[in-house]
Design a protein around this motif. Structure first.
Motif, mmCIF file in Angstrom:
data_model
loop_
_atom_site.group_PDB
_atom_site.id
_atom_site.type_symbol
_atom_site.label_atom_id
_atom_site.label_comp_id
_atom_site.label_asym_id
_atom_site.label_seq_id
_atom_site.Cartn_x
_atom_site.Cartn_y
_atom_site.Cartn_z
ATOM 1 N N ALA A 1 11.368 -96.312 -20.743
ATOM 2 C CA ALA A 1 11.278 -97.778 -20.013
ATOM 3 C C ALA A 1 12.360 -98.588 -20.295
ATOM 4 N N VAL A 2 12.986 -98.365 -21.595
ATOM 5 C CA VAL A 2 14.060 -99.284 -22.063
ATOM 6 C C VAL A 2 15.218 -98.812 -21.307
ATOM 7 N N VAL A 3 15.554 -97.621 -21.265
ATOM 8 C CA VAL A 3 16.982 -97.335 -20.568
ATOM 9 C C VAL A 3 16.611 -97.566 -18.957
ATOM 10 N N ALA A 4 15.456 -97.331 -18.268
ATOM 11 C CA ALA A 4 15.353 -97.527 -17.014
ATOM 12 C C ALA A 4 15.626 -99.121 -16.590
ATOM 13 N N LYS A 5 14.988 -100.138 -17.500
ATOM 14 C CA LYS A 5 15.007 -101.360 -17.421
ATOM 15 C C LYS A 5 16.868 -101.673 -17.270
ATOM 16 N N GLN A 6 17.493 -101.164 -18.216
ATOM 17 C CA GLN A 6 18.933 -101.438 -18.230
ATOM 18 C C GLN A 6 19.388 -100.959 -16.934
ATOM 19 N N TYR A 7 19.069 -99.784 -16.636
ATOM 20 C CA TYR A 7 19.816 -99.042 -15.545
ATOM 21 C C TYR A 7 19.692 -99.910 -14.234
ATOM 22 N N LYS A 8 18.288 -100.745 -13.957
ATOM 23 C CA LYS A 8 18.302 -101.421 -12.787
ATOM 24 C C LYS A 8 18.588 -102.790 -13.156
ATOM 25 N N ASP A 9 18.623 -103.434 -14.269
ATOM 26 C CA ASP A 9 18.965 -104.927 -14.461
ATOM 27 C C ASP A 9 20.518 -104.959 -15.007
ATOM 28 N N CYS A 10 21.104 -104.099 -15.677
ATOM 29 C CA CYS A 10 22.329 -104.208 -16.212
ATOM 30 C C CYS A 10 23.073 -102.962 -15.874
ATOM 31 N N PRO A 11 23.506 -102.610 -14.560
ATOM 32 C CA PRO A 11 24.103 -101.297 -14.241
ATOM 33 C C PRO A 11 25.520 -101.269 -15.079
ATOM 34 N N HIS B 1 19.338 -91.749 -20.740
ATOM 35 C CA HIS B 1 19.200 -91.587 -19.132
ATOM 36 C C HIS B 1 17.798 -91.987 -18.903
ATOM 37 N N PRO B 2 17.249 -92.644 -17.723
ATOM 38 C CA PRO B 2 16.065 -93.237 -17.471
ATOM 39 C C PRO B 2 14.985 -92.319 -17.524
ATOM 40 N N ASN B 3 15.078 -91.026 -17.270
ATOM 41 C CA ASN B 3 14.174 -89.855 -16.981
ATOM 42 C C ASN B 3 14.160 -89.016 -18.159
ATOM 43 N N ILE B 4 15.074 -89.306 -19.059
ATOM 44 C CA ILE B 4 14.877 -88.436 -20.421
ATOM 45 C C ILE B 4 14.661 -89.219 -21.510
ATOM 46 N N SER B 5 13.792 -88.962 -22.586
ATOM 47 C CA SER B 5 13.653 -89.925 -23.525
ATOM 48 C C SER B 5 14.765 -89.757 -24.473
ATOM 49 N N GLY C 1 27.800 -82.456 -17.895
ATOM 50 C CA GLY C 1 27.586 -83.584 -17.099
ATOM 51 C C GLY C 1 28.337 -83.621 -15.747
ATOM 52 N N PRO C 2 27.601 -84.156 -14.811
ATOM 53 C CA PRO C 2 28.330 -83.935 -13.509
ATOM 54 C C PRO C 2 29.375 -84.758 -13.432
ATOM 55 N N PRO C 3 30.670 -84.481 -12.650
ATOM 56 C CA PRO C 3 31.468 -85.536 -12.348
ATOM 57 C C PRO C 3 31.140 -86.776 -11.419
ATOM 58 N N ASP C 4 32.000 -87.720 -12.060
ATOM 59 C CA ASP C 4 31.422 -89.189 -11.426
ATOM 60 C C ASP C 4 30.244 -89.678 -11.727
ATOM 61 N N THR C 5 30.004 -89.315 -12.992
ATOM 62 C CA THR C 5 28.598 -89.925 -13.705
ATOM 63 C C THR C 5 29.285 -90.228 -14.915
ATOM 64 N N GLN D 1 20.614 -80.947 -13.712
ATOM 65 C CA GLN D 1 22.109 -81.118 -13.714
ATOM 66 C C GLN D 1 22.255 -82.378 -12.674
ATOM 67 N N ALA D 2 21.144 -82.208 -11.245
ATOM 68 C CA ALA D 2 21.243 -83.117 -10.450
ATOM 69 C C ALA D 2 20.484 -84.327 -10.554
ATOM 70 N N LEU D 3 19.543 -84.254 -11.617
ATOM 71 C CA LEU D 3 19.051 -85.451 -12.135
ATOM 72 C C LEU D 3 19.989 -86.352 -12.876
ATOM 73 N N LEU D 4 20.727 -85.793 -13.613
ATOM 74 C CA LEU D 4 21.946 -86.349 -14.305
ATOM 75 C C LEU D 4 22.793 -87.643 -13.263
ATOM 76 N N ALA D 5 23.014 -86.995 -12.105
ATOM 77 C CA ALA D 5 23.642 -87.666 -11.009
ATOM 78 C C ALA D 5 22.850 -88.515 -10.192
ATOM 79 N N ALA D 6 21.495 -88.475 -10.239
ATOM 80 C CA ALA D 6 20.763 -89.256 -9.363
ATOM 81 C C ALA D 6 19.420 -89.410 -10.195
ATOM 82 N N ALA D 7 19.386 -90.627 -10.880
ATOM 83 C CA ALA D 7 18.209 -90.871 -11.687
ATOM 84 C C ALA D 7 17.202 -91.430 -10.948
#
Length: 199
Positions: free
Chosen positions: A128-138, A81-85, A45-49, A114-120
């Motif tokens: 979709a559930v994770v993506a909604k949480q990512y956007k609505d409740c960071p 993660h929003p981009n991983i089931s 997992g990348p640092p600062d994530t 690895q970059a995707l883990l740092a920049a969803a």
């Protein structure tokens, strides 16, 4: 496995194993068999994530048509993660689909993941559930992702308040995995999570 694919993947495998950049990023790849058509990848997992300190395993299947078609890759370590089931480990990443080019390599894939883990990319989600949480409740997303990293990927950060909620839901007779998914999916709202488990 077709000769062109086998020769190419053998060369790329050696490139990843010997690469200083890959080693510095704590990325590894290992053979699952001698045919080079199934590999196991490991990315840190990348640092600062929220994934920092975790180690994530990947299943990599090389098709006969490689390098003209991308490898089939999925996470075998559970991740929030929003981009991983969160259920199957399937990945939504353009280079693993329609943006693949024959010039890309195994190294490109591993570094891109690895970059995707740092920049969803929450607007192009796999979960979709994770993506909604990512956007609505960071803030809740970060705590949840850190919690999953600790539980499934050996991460260093325990989220005691979240663990206490899981214990409470387990006290109602639900197993730990189901309790974690229900709470994670409902922003750790005990009432909504319990309703979901009972429905």
């Amino acid at each position: 496995m077709a000769n062109i694919a086998a020769a190419r993947i053998q060369r790329e495998f050696k490139e990843v194993v010997k690469s200083e950049e890959v080693e510095r990023c704590k990325i590894k790849v290992a053979l699952k068999n001698d045919m080079y058509n199934e590999l196991e990848g490991t990315i840190a997992g990348p640092p600062d994530t929220p994934y920092a300190g975790g180690t994530f395993k990947l299943e990599i299947k090389i098709p006969e048509t490689y390098p003209f078609n991308p490898p089939k890759v999925k996470f075998t370590t559970r991740i929030w993660h929003p981009n991983i089931s969160s259920v199957t480990g399937a990945i939504c990443l353009d280079i693993l689909k329609d943006q693949w080019a024959a010039a890309m390599t195994l190294r490109t894939v591993l570094l891109s993941l690895q970059a995707l883990l740092a920049a969803a990319e929450p607007d192009d989600p796999q979960d979709a559930v994770v993506a909604k949480q990512y956007k609505d409740c960071p803030e809740i997303f970060i705590k949840t992702a850190r919690h999953w990293t600790n539980i499934y990927a050996g991460g260093p950060h325990r989220e005691l308040d979240l663990e206490n909620k899981i214990t409470q839901v387990m006290g109602m007779g639900f197993d730990e995995g189901k309790a974690r998914v229900a709470l994670s999916s409902h922003n750790w709202d005990m009432e909504r999570a319990t309703e979901n488990l009972l429905s």
